[in-house]
Structure formats: structure tokens, C-alpha cells
Design a protein around this motif. Structure first.
Motif, PDB file in Angstrom:
ATOM      1  N   GLN A  82       0.830  -1.206   0.000  1.00 10.27           N
ATOM      2  CA  GLN A  82       0.000   0.000   0.000  1.00 10.27           C
ATOM      3  C   GLN A  82       0.865   1.256   0.000  1.00 10.27           C
ATOM      4  O   GLN A  82       0.547   2.239  -0.686  1.00 10.27           O
ATOM      5  CB  GLN A  82      -0.958   0.008   1.204  1.00 10.27           C
ATOM      6  N   THR A  83       1.973   1.228   0.727  1.00  5.17           N
ATOM      7  CA  THR A  83       2.900   2.360   0.757  1.00  5.17           C
ATOM      8  C   THR A  83       3.514   2.575  -0.618  1.00  5.17           C
ATOM      9  O   THR A  83       3.601   3.708  -1.107  1.00  5.17           O
ATOM     10  CB  THR A  83       4.008   2.123   1.802  1.00  5.17           C
ATOM     11  N   GLU A  84       3.926   1.493  -1.253  1.00  2.00           N
ATOM     12  CA  GLU A  84       4.508   1.568  -2.604  1.00  2.00           C
ATOM     13  C   GLU A  84       3.487   2.090  -3.610  1.00  2.00           C
ATOM     14  O   GLU A  84       3.797   2.921  -4.460  1.00  2.00           O
ATOM     15  CB  GLU A  84       5.017   0.180  -3.018  1.00  2.00           C
ATOM     16  N   ARG A  85       2.258   1.603  -3.504  1.00  2.00           N
ATOM     17  CA  ARG A  85       1.184   2.067  -4.402  1.00  2.00           C
ATOM     18  C   ARG A  85       0.929   3.556  -4.241  1.00  2.00           C
ATOM     19  O   ARG A  85       0.747   4.274  -5.218  1.00  2.00           O
ATOM     20  CB  ARG A  85      -0.113   1.319  -4.088  1.00  2.00           C
ATOM     21  N   ALA A  86       0.906   4.022  -2.993  1.00  2.00           N
ATOM     22  CA  ALA A  86       0.663   5.444  -2.734  1.00  2.00           C
ATOM     23  C   ALA A  86       1.816   6.296  -3.255  1.00  2.00           C
ATOM     24  O   ALA A  86       1.604   7.400  -3.752  1.00  2.00           O
ATOM     25  CB  ALA A  86       0.471   5.676  -1.241  1.00  2.00           C
ATOM     26  N   SER A  98      -7.032   4.562 -11.966  1.00  2.00           N
ATOM     27  CA  SER A  98      -8.223   3.803 -12.352  1.00  2.00           C
ATOM     28  C   SER A  98      -8.255   2.417 -11.711  1.00  2.00           C
ATOM     29  O   SER A  98      -9.271   1.741 -11.758  1.00  2.00           O
ATOM     30  CB  SER A  98      -8.294   3.670 -13.875  1.00  2.00           C
ATOM     31  N   VAL A  99      -7.132   1.987 -11.127  1.00  2.00           N
ATOM     32  CA  VAL A  99      -7.097   0.698 -10.441  1.00  2.00           C
ATOM     33  C   VAL A  99      -7.805   0.858  -9.100  1.00  2.00           C
ATOM     34  O   VAL A  99      -7.449   1.731  -8.309  1.00  2.00           O
ATOM     35  CB  VAL A  99      -5.640   0.216 -10.236  1.00  2.00           C
ATOM     36  N   PRO A 100      -8.812   0.029  -8.838  1.00  2.00           N
ATOM     37  CA  PRO A 100      -9.548   0.188  -7.573  1.00  2.00           C
ATOM     38  C   PRO A 100      -8.672  -0.137  -6.362  1.00  2.00           C
ATOM     39  O   PRO A 100      -7.725  -0.914  -6.461  1.00  2.00           O
ATOM     40  CB  PRO A 100     -10.697  -0.823  -7.707  1.00  2.00           C
ATOM     41  N   PRO A 101      -8.977   0.465  -5.216  1.00  2.00           N
ATOM     42  CA  PRO A 101      -8.223   0.131  -4.005  1.00  2.00           C
ATOM     43  C   PRO A 101      -8.414  -1.348  -3.679  1.00  2.00           C
ATOM     44  O   PRO A 101      -9.512  -1.882  -3.849  1.00  2.00           O
ATOM     45  CB  PRO A 101      -8.843   1.016  -2.921  1.00  2.00           C
ATOM     46  N   HIS A 102      -7.358  -1.985  -3.239  1.00  2.00           N
ATOM     47  CA  HIS A 102      -7.431  -3.415  -2.943  1.00  2.00           C
ATOM     48  C   HIS A 102      -6.376  -3.789  -1.916  1.00  2.00           C
ATOM     49  O   HIS A 102      -5.392  -3.092  -1.733  1.00  2.00           O
ATOM     50  CB  HIS A 102      -7.256  -4.243  -4.222  1.00  2.00           C
TER      51      HIS A 102
END
Length: 189
Positions: free
Chosen positions: A86-90, A97-101
Motif C-alpha cells: 500500500q505504501t509503494e502504491r501510494a 483507475s485501479v480500484p483500491p485493494h
């Protein structure tokens, strides 16, 4: 349930277990229920699960209790890995457009679930979720080269906001989500 009440019930369960002849059936059933609680985040607390496993060590085989302990360790390691993801994604935030997961990584052989290769599963990943799978697989490969990552879609769930005449917040399985997404792409009449 208070801590004293939980300890009393735990003591009764262990005492009852001592008189059972077929402890393997109990161990198998308990492992499945523990796995379900851990995967669905319905466990009351990590400490109560650890206390139960510690109490079971007195009456059950070391192999079965070590398996239960590994399940708790897996859950903790998976939460840490998901936090890193999640840290890397942020930090990257390259595809809004990729939904949170969230993803849970479980060691095969420890959990009472059968892992099927993604290609052989009866349910195809819904189109909006394919990017989620690709993003996590890319992240995972940078951390753990040489490990094989499998997906168990039967265990996954989605939280969906659906707007019909009113707005509904629903929790559903991946199969239910796939069926609902069919209607999302239908043209309005």
C-alpha cells in the motif's frame, strides 16, 4: 466477552478435549475455523488465538499446533507485506483507475485451502480487477524472486457501492462481483 470468561471457556475446551478419543477430527475442524477467522478478519484478537493454540499444545500433537502457529505468523507477515504494498502504491500512484485493494499472502501447505493456478480456476478475474492482480504480482516479484504466487479467488471478497434507486454498500464474493459487473457495462435504455 471478558478476559476471565475467555480463560474459563478455554479451560473447559481443553479439559473436554482431553477426553476425546479422536483429537484429529477436532484439530482439522479447528484449523478450518481458525483459517476462516483469520482470512475474514473476524478473530476477536491475536492474543486469544495464541492462548488457544498454547492451551492445545498440552493435548494435541506438536505438528498440528505448529501448523496453527504458522497460520498466525503468516497472517502477521501478510499484513506487513500488504502495508509495504500500500505504501509503494501510494508512492507511485501511476494508475488511479485501479480500484483500491488489499492482498493476503498465505503459505501453501500451512492453510487448509487448495491452491489452484489462476488459469485453471473456474472463475475468470473480472476485468477491473486484472490490473490489481498485475500490480501486486509485479510488486511481489521485486521482493521475492523465485517464489510462485497463486490466487485463491474463492476466498476473496469485495466491498462495493452500488447505486440503483438508492445507494447500497455491499460485501460480496468475487463471483458475485463478476456477475454484478456484467450489468455495469450494459447500455442504459
Amino acid at each position: 466477552v471478558g478476559e476471565e470468561e475467555a480463560d474459563r471457556v478455554l479451560s473447559l475446551v481443553v479439559t473436554t478435549l482431553r477426553y476425546l478419543l479422536d483429537k484429529d477430527v477436532f484439530q482439522s475442524h479447528y484449523a478450518k475455523l481458525l483459517a476462516k477467522r483469520l482470512v475474514n478478519d473476524t478473530s476477536t484478537s491475536q492474543q486469544s488465538e495464541e492462548a488457544m493454540i498454547q492451551a492445545l499444545k498440552a493435548t494435541c500433537t506438536p505438528d498440528s499446533t505448529s501448523r496453527l502457529s504458522r497460520m498466525l505468523t503468516d497472517k502477521s507477515l501478510s499484513e506487513d507485506l500488504d502495508l509495504q504494498y500500500q505504501t509503494e502504491r501510494a508512492r507511485i500512484n501511476d494508475n488511479p483507475s485501479v480500484p483500491p485493494h488489499r492482498v493476503m499472502v498465505l503459505t501453501s501447505g500451512t492453510w487448509p485451502y487448495v491452491l489452484n493456478p489462476l488459469e485453471s480456476q473456474s472463475l475468470a478475474i473480472p476485468q477491473p480487477l486484472e490490473a490489481c492482480v498485475d500490480m501486486f504480482e509485479e510488486f511481489y516479484k521485486t521482493r521475492y524472486s523465485g517464489r510462485r504466487l497463486g490466487w485463491n479467488l474463492e476466498l476473496s471478497r469485495a466491498e462495493v457501492r452500488c447505486c440503483l434507486n438508492k445507494t447500497y454498500d455491499m460485501t460480496m464474493t468475487t463471483g458475485q462481483l463478476a456477475a454484478l459487473l456484467v450489468f455495469q457495462v450494459c447500455p442504459k435504455h
